[in-house]
Design a protein around this motif. Structure first.
Motif, PDB file in Angstrom:
ATOM      1  N   ARG A  94       0.837  -1.082   0.102  1.00  0.00           N
ATOM      2  CA  ARG A  94      -0.048   0.008   0.234  1.00  0.00           C
ATOM      3  C   ARG A  94       1.041   1.267   0.124  1.00  0.00           C
ATOM      4  NH1 ARG A  94      -4.199  -2.809   3.983  1.00  0.00           N
ATOM      5  NH2 ARG A  94      -5.517  -3.561   2.313  1.00  0.00           N
ATOM      6  N   GLY A  95       1.916   1.289  -0.918  1.00  0.00           N
ATOM      7  CA  GLY A  95       2.685   2.482  -1.151  1.00  0.00           C
ATOM      8  C   GLY A  95       3.810   2.615  -0.093  1.00  0.00           C
ATOM      9  N   LEU A  96       4.039   1.791   0.916  1.00  0.00           N
ATOM     10  CA  LEU A  96       5.143   1.766   1.802  1.00  0.00           C
ATOM     11  C   LEU A  96       5.987   0.495   1.739  1.00  0.00           C
ATOM     12  CD1 LEU A  96       3.327   3.024   4.965  1.00  0.00           C
ATOM     13  CD2 LEU A  96       4.663   4.569   3.407  1.00  0.00           C
ATOM     14  N   GLY A  97       7.061   0.978   2.142  1.00  0.00           N
ATOM     15  CA  GLY A  97       8.189  -0.462   2.528  1.00  0.00           C
ATOM     16  C   GLY A  97       9.039  -0.475   1.274  1.00  0.00           C
ATOM     17  N   ARG A  98       9.137   0.122   0.036  1.00  0.00           N
ATOM     18  CA  ARG A  98       9.909  -0.194  -1.170  1.00  0.00           C
ATOM     19  C   ARG A  98      11.369  -0.013  -0.663  1.00  0.00           C
ATOM     20  NH1 ARG A  98       6.702  -0.258  -5.686  1.00  0.00           N
ATOM     21  NH2 ARG A  98       4.851   1.205  -5.718  1.00  0.00           N
ATOM     22  N   ASN A  99      11.702   0.918   0.197  1.00  0.00           N
ATOM     23  CA  ASN A  99      12.958   1.070   0.787  1.00  0.00           C
ATOM     24  C   ASN A  99      13.518   0.110   1.699  1.00  0.00           C
ATOM     25  OD1 ASN A  99      10.919   2.289   2.382  1.00  0.00           O
ATOM     26  ND2 ASN A  99      12.450   3.685   3.333  1.00  0.00           N
ATOM     27  N   ALA A 100      12.773  -0.831   2.048  1.00  0.00           N
ATOM     28  CA  ALA A 100      13.168  -1.697   3.118  1.00  0.00           C
ATOM     29  C   ALA A 100      14.355  -2.566   2.419  1.00  0.00           C
ATOM     30  CB  ALA A 100      12.230  -2.530   3.603  1.00  0.00           C
ATOM     31  N   ASP A 101      15.661  -2.925   3.197  1.00  0.00           N
ATOM     32  CA  ASP A 101      16.349  -3.893   2.973  1.00  0.00           C
ATOM     33  C   ASP A 101      15.994  -4.971   3.201  1.00  0.00           C
ATOM     34  OD1 ASP A 101      18.409  -2.307   1.619  1.00  0.00           O
ATOM     35  OD2 ASP A 101      19.797  -1.889   3.518  1.00  0.00           O
TER      36      ASP A 101
END
Ligand SMILES: O=P(O)(O)OC[C@H]1O[C@H](OP(=O)(O)OP(=O)(O)O)[C@H](O)[C@@H]1O
Ligand SMILES: Nc1nc2[nH]cnc2c(=O)[nH]1
Length: 197
Positions: A166-173
């Motif tokens: 839902r738009g969040l979390g793309r930047n999580a390693d």
């Protein structure tokens, strides 16, 4: 975890860490180099999710190539997909070119199938596909497989390494699976029962 403030990401489970992702990208780069090195391929990242996998793969490809992107989406911040919607086509001419389409995840395959079809119809010489993640289930569109696959995940909604929830979390390693109660609630369109956390 830093994203525990985001209700949809709370309680997520690490499936593959950044070390595993890097190993997978190294292997994919070797396979791609064998097939496409010397062919000046056009590498096309699928926005938005393909941005991080493509960005990490490209420096591993040590031969002449060109880069562009395509923007097509069918999930639109939800956890299940609908019709493929096109936002942008590559501006680089693709007729007669060897293409490599790079995306974050192959799930049901409708997105990649639509992109492959469009590029073949536009006269590409060849269209190969690379995905960081292949989701294991038997619902693939016409049994579609990617040519280069980094890692497998079980049949759960995942985020990180370019993929969102839902738009969040793309930047999580690393690659995380969301809490199964949240996924289940999305499927049945209910509020998740996560009060004890
Ligand atoms: O194999 P499929 O079931 O078609 O699903 C895979 C697609 O879903 C996601 O894109 P999404 O539509 O969420 O857009 P995004 O890239 O902006 O996250 C992902 O980036 C893939 O492109
Ligand atoms: N982020 C994300 N996007 C998807 N698109 C299709 N399946 C998935 C998934 O599990 N996670």
């Amino acid at each position: 975890m830093p994203w525990d403030d985001a209700p949809d990401l709370r309680g997520a489970e690490l499936i593959h860490d950044q070390w595993a992702i890097d190993q997978a990208l190294d292997r994919m780069a070797r396979e791609i180099t064998q097939d496409l090195g010397g062919r000046n391929p056009l590498i096309l990242g699928v926005m938005i999710g393909g941005m991080i996998p493509a960005g990490r793969l490209l420096p591993r490809l040590d031969f002449p190539l060109e880069v562009d992107y395509v923007h097509a989406t069918r999930y639109r911040n939800e956890l299940s997909g609908e019709e493929l919607v096109w936002h942008a086509l590559p501006t680089t001419p693709i007729e007669g070119r060897d293409l490599l389409v790079v995306d974050d995840i192959l799930d049901e395959g409708n997105t990649l199938a639509g992109i492959i079809d469009a590029f073949r119809s536009a006269g590409a010489r060849s269209v190969r596909t690379a995905v960081l993640v292949d989701k294991r289930h038997d619902r693939k569109y016409q049994g579609l497989c990617a040519d280069y696959v980094g890692l497998e995940v079980e049949d759960r909604y995942v985020f990180g390494a370019g993929m969102d929830c839902r738009g969040l979390g793309r930047n999580a390693d690393g690659i995380y699976a969301i809490d199964q109660r949240i996924e289940q609630a999305a499927k049945t369109q209910q509020e998740p029962d996560t009060e004890e956390r």
